[in-house]
Design an enzyme around this catalytic site. Structure first.
Site, PDB file in Angstrom:
ATOM      1  CD  GLU A 102       3.108  -9.718  14.659  1.00 49.72           C
ATOM      2  OE1 GLU A 102       1.969  -9.806  14.226  1.00 49.72           O
ATOM      3  OE2 GLU A 102       3.792  -8.695  14.535  1.00 49.72           O
TER       4      GLU A 102
ATOM      5  NE  ARG B 106      -2.349  -1.782   3.175  1.00 49.41           N
ATOM      6  CZ  ARG B 106      -2.946  -2.264   4.227  1.00 49.41           C
ATOM      7  NH1 ARG B 106      -4.253  -2.286   4.286  1.00 49.41           N
ATOM      8  NH2 ARG B 106      -2.255  -2.711   5.254  1.00 49.41           N
TER       9      ARG B 106
END
Length: 187
Positions: A108, A71
């Site tokens: 993560e 994006r």
């Protein structure tokens, strides 16, 4: 600072946030995804966003925009055109042809790598990094390191939306130093 669209920063923020849709439990349960496609579909909002980011580009003296996949491409390319500067895509590893310069970063749930073309930036470039969302700051940190490794100077980092509760700004502070980090909308 008033934006070129004639809106105050508060009016701009209100317009942008009104065009960002929350999608519950996407991409997995417990996550609220910030969908910017309604903003992109609204020519007034998308133009106001492009103008605001182009103003930052001029304010920071940027000569190139680095847009982060995917994006950041959508936001950064029209900003580069509006500001009259070059656009450099930072892609996931293995997506660019020819010689590249890469930077690994931690997620993560694992690790990832972004790349730019090895000849995309030079020592005289001042780069504005553009992305849609600042979350934990891992991708933004990697892009800053990548720009510096390419020999260019980071003029600033600008995002449409900052998810403040995820601590990205705090993570980037030691990496950025005096380099501005600008989020048009903070939640």
């Amino acid at each position: 600072m008033a934006e070129s669209s004639g809106m105050s920063p508060e009016q701009l923020r209100s317009l942008l946030i009104s065009r960002i849709r929350d999608v519950a439990d996407y991409p997995k349960p417990g996550v609220t995804f910030k969908d910017i496609t309604p903003l992109l579909a609204d020519p007034l909002a998308f133009t106001a966003l492009t103008d605001a980011l182009a103003n930052r580009c001029a304010e920071y003296g940027a000569t190139k925009i680095v847009g982060l996949e995917a994006r950041g491409f959508i936001l950064g390319a029209p900003v580069a055109v509006r500001a009259g500067v070059g656009f450099v895509p930072a892609r996931k590893a293995g997506k660019l042809p020819g010689p590249t310069l890469g930077q690994n970063y931690a997620l993560e749930y694992g690790a990832a790598e972004i790349e730019i073309h090895a000849d995309a930036l030079s020592a005289g470039d001042r780069v504005l990094v553009v992305d849609d969302v600042l979350a934990t700051g891992g991708t933004a940190e990697a892009s800053v390191e990548l720009v510096r490794r390419a020999g260019a100077q980071v003029a600033g980092v600008c995002v449409l939306l900052e998810l403040g509760f995820l601590g990205g700004r705090e993570r980037l502070a030691p990496v950025l130093g005096a380099v501005p980090l600008d989020a048009l909308v903070r939640v």
